[in-house]
Write a protein that holds these residues in place. Structure first.
Motif, PDB file in Angstrom:
ATOM      1  N   SER A  69      78.055 110.583  44.561  1.00  0.00           N
ATOM      2  CA  SER A  69      78.911 110.657  45.803  1.00  0.00           C
ATOM      3  C   SER A  69      79.567 111.987  45.477  1.00  0.00           C
ATOM      4  N   SER A  70      79.703 112.757  46.777  1.00  0.00           N
ATOM      5  CA  SER A  70      80.443 114.118  46.648  1.00  0.00           C
ATOM      6  C   SER A  70      81.897 113.754  47.039  1.00  0.00           C
ATOM      7  N   GLY A  71      82.517 112.765  47.298  1.00  0.00           N
ATOM      8  CA  GLY A  71      83.601 112.400  47.621  1.00  0.00           C
ATOM      9  C   GLY A  71      83.713 111.457  48.757  1.00  0.00           C
ATOM     10  N   TYR A  72      85.088 111.268  49.282  1.00  0.00           N
ATOM     11  CA  TYR A  72      85.515 110.460  50.322  1.00  0.00           C
ATOM     12  C   TYR A  72      85.785 111.162  51.568  1.00  0.00           C
ATOM     13  N   LEU A  73      85.231 110.696  52.697  1.00  0.00           N
ATOM     14  CA  LEU A  73      85.800 111.047  53.974  1.00  0.00           C
ATOM     15  C   LEU A  73      86.023 109.971  55.188  1.00  0.00           C
ATOM     16  N   THR A  74      86.894 110.200  55.845  1.00  0.00           N
ATOM     17  CA  THR A  74      87.084 109.165  56.830  1.00  0.00           C
ATOM     18  C   THR A  74      86.391 109.750  57.981  1.00  0.00           C
ATOM     19  N   PHE A  75      86.267 108.945  59.207  1.00  0.00           N
ATOM     20  CA  PHE A  75      85.747 109.131  60.468  1.00  0.00           C
ATOM     21  C   PHE A  75      86.519 110.416  60.899  1.00  0.00           C
ATOM     22  N   LYS A  76      87.893 110.283  61.086  1.00  0.00           N
ATOM     23  CA  LYS A  76      88.859 111.582  61.284  1.00  0.00           C
ATOM     24  C   LYS A  76      88.403 112.631  60.594  1.00  0.00           C
TER      25      LYS A  76
ATOM     26  N   LEU B 278      83.205  96.963  59.325  1.00  0.00           N
ATOM     27  CA  LEU B 278      84.530  96.316  59.370  1.00  0.00           C
ATOM     28  C   LEU B 278      85.262  96.028  58.341  1.00  0.00           C
ATOM     29  N   ILE B 279      84.641  95.819  57.071  1.00  0.00           N
ATOM     30  CA  ILE B 279      85.518  95.268  55.888  1.00  0.00           C
ATOM     31  C   ILE B 279      85.925  96.496  55.195  1.00  0.00           C
ATOM     32  N   ASP B 280      85.593  97.607  55.798  1.00  0.00           N
ATOM     33  CA  ASP B 280      86.294  98.905  55.054  1.00  0.00           C
ATOM     34  C   ASP B 280      87.418  99.401  56.079  1.00  0.00           C
ATOM     35  N   LEU B 281      87.841  98.569  56.944  1.00  0.00           N
ATOM     36  CA  LEU B 281      88.853  99.069  57.976  1.00  0.00           C
ATOM     37  C   LEU B 281      90.084  99.071  57.006  1.00  0.00           C
ATOM     38  N   ARG B 282      90.664 100.296  57.165  1.00  0.00           N
ATOM     39  CA  ARG B 282      92.119 100.591  56.300  1.00  0.00           C
ATOM     40  C   ARG B 282      92.115 100.558  54.890  1.00  0.00           C
ATOM     41  N   ILE B 283      90.750 100.394  54.369  1.00  0.00           N
ATOM     42  CA  ILE B 283      90.469 100.141  52.913  1.00  0.00           C
ATOM     43  C   ILE B 283      90.121 101.318  52.246  1.00  0.00           C
ATOM     44  N   LYS B 284      90.444 101.981  51.324  1.00  0.00           N
ATOM     45  CA  LYS B 284      90.036 103.081  50.538  1.00  0.00           C
ATOM     46  C   LYS B 284      89.507 102.717  49.222  1.00  0.00           C
TER      47      LYS B 284
ATOM     48  N   LEU C 117      88.492 107.095  67.067  1.00  0.00           N
ATOM     49  CA  LEU C 117      87.838 107.035  65.775  1.00  0.00           C
ATOM     50  C   LEU C 117      88.446 105.581  64.970  1.00  0.00           C
ATOM     51  N   PRO C 118      87.503 104.821  64.271  1.00  0.00           N
ATOM     52  CA  PRO C 118      88.096 103.746  63.449  1.00  0.00           C
ATOM     53  C   PRO C 118      88.665 104.238  62.231  1.00  0.00           C
ATOM     54  N   LYS C 119      89.702 103.625  61.702  1.00  0.00           N
ATOM     55  CA  LYS C 119      90.210 104.078  60.305  1.00  0.00           C
ATOM     56  C   LYS C 119      89.624 103.626  59.291  1.00  0.00           C
ATOM     57  N   ILE C 120      88.405 104.038  59.251  1.00  0.00           N
ATOM     58  CA  ILE C 120      87.281 103.731  58.132  1.00  0.00           C
ATOM     59  C   ILE C 120      86.846 104.945  57.368  1.00  0.00           C
ATOM     60  N   GLY C 121      86.741 104.681  56.231  1.00  0.00           N
ATOM     61  CA  GLY C 121      85.851 106.212  55.312  1.00  0.00           C
ATOM     62  C   GLY C 121      84.881 105.560  54.531  1.00  0.00           C
TER      63      GLY C 121
END
Length: 342
Positions: A253-260, A299-305, A219-223
């Motif tokens: 939006s209902s909220g934020y989820l990462t791939f994980k 990719l521009i959301d990699l590790r960015i919330k 899983l990429p660290k993207i949400g």
């Protein structure tokens, strides 16, 4: 039954279908636009499974780039739901191929609506037009409908993000100058999940498909901010009907989820499926994006919330979005039932 007529662009899409069904259930007459009328029979058959009012929908062929057709189609129309927009699964080589149809299509519809006395146009824009093109300091703050993506910042935007931003900005610019009394409301959804109604599914459903079909090893660290398609359709109709929504923007939006997070929800309810749980190192995500083009735009959301305030639609329009878990699980259930994943 009310006698109001709604022109709905992009009726065959994931969100278009759900919005048409909800409008029909509320007694509206719906005129849905298709790029090709050959699909009309198949689309009507899907709609008939979900509402007993399918006799109140008709279909017309229309291209966003055409100008004259919109003047004909907006005659005797009360409201327009403009949902159609280019969202290719693979990015085109020239970004103008995305930006130009999105912008000109929006303006063609607004000009025709203005000329023909349409009451209100609701445009499905995107959260993409709020939260990108940001500096590091800006990313530290919580963003809302007053914020705009800076499409000139190429480092923190993609062609798709720029196309949504430019199209929405051009719509507001048009309304500022328009003197016809035409009203505009824009709805800005995050990644849209929820039940897929046919195998020509929305792009966002790929998030769930790729986690369930074995094609994603880690899983990429993207949400993402995520919302159920049924909740977006509900908000589009509230944005159309309610007087307080006139000339407003609303984040969906209902909220934020990462791939994980998404993988964990899917694994809990599908224990027999091989769903990944390990996260990929960032360098591998970047390398993988050379082979899996669907990864490139995110990719521009990699590790960015990116932090978003989602309260405006809830407070002003009494919108009650379905839960994140429901959005993920109903999407998974539908793609399994339709045979999109084996």
């Amino acid at each position: 039954m009310n006698n109001k007529r709604v022109l709905l662009t992009g009726v065959s899409g994931f969100l278009g279908l759900h919005t048409a069904i909800q409008l029909l259930e509320k007694g509206y007459t719906v005129i849905g636009t298709l790029r090709n009328l050959e699909r009309a029979g198949a689309i009507k058959a899907i709609i008939e499974k979900h509402t007993s009012n399918a006799q109140n929908i008709s279909f017309v062929e229309a291209d966003l780039k055409s100008t004259d057709v919109w003047f004909q189609l907006t005659e005797n129309i009360d409201f327009i739901q403009h949902i159609a927009s280019p969202f290719p699964r693979v990015l085109p080589k020239k970004e103008e191929e995305l930006i130009e149809p999105a912008k000109s299509g929006t303006l063609n519809i607004l000009k025709a609506a203005s000329a023909n006395g349409v009451k209100r146009v609701v445009i499905t824009s995107s959260l993409a037009s709020v939260m990108y093109g940001k500096t590091k300091n800006e990313l530290a703050s919580t963003l809302n409908e007053n914020n705009w993506t800076d499409e000139n910042n190429k480092k923190d935007t993609t062609p798709y993000i720029r196309s949504k931003t430019i199209a929405e900005k051009s719509a507001w610019k048009f309304i500022q100058k328009d003197r016809s009394g035409l009203e505009l409301t824009t709805v800005l959804p995050g990644a849209i999940l929820g039940p897929v109604l046919e195998d020509d599914f929305g792009t966002s459903a790929n998030i769930v498909i790729k986690l369930m079909d074995g094609s994603t090893p880690a899983l990429p660290k993207i949400g993402f901010d995520i919302v159920d398609v049924r909740s977006v359709a509900d908000l589009l109709i509230r944005a159309m009907e309610l007087p307080q929504a006139k000339n407003q923007r609303y984040i969906a939006s209902s909220g934020y989820l990462t791939f994980k997070d998404i993988a964990a929800i899917l694994k809990l309810h599908n224990p027999d499926r091989k769903i990944p749980s390990k996260e990929l190192p960032d360098i591998f995500v970047k390398l993988l994006s050379n082979f899996d083009t669907a990864l490139k735009p995110i990719l521009i959301d990699l590790r960015i919330k990116r932090k978003i305030d989602t309260s405006k639609a809830i407070n002003e329009l009494q919108w009650k979005p379905l839960s994140l878990e429901e959005a993920v699980l109903s999407c998974a259930k539908s793609i399994s039932e339709l045979g999109i994943i084996k």
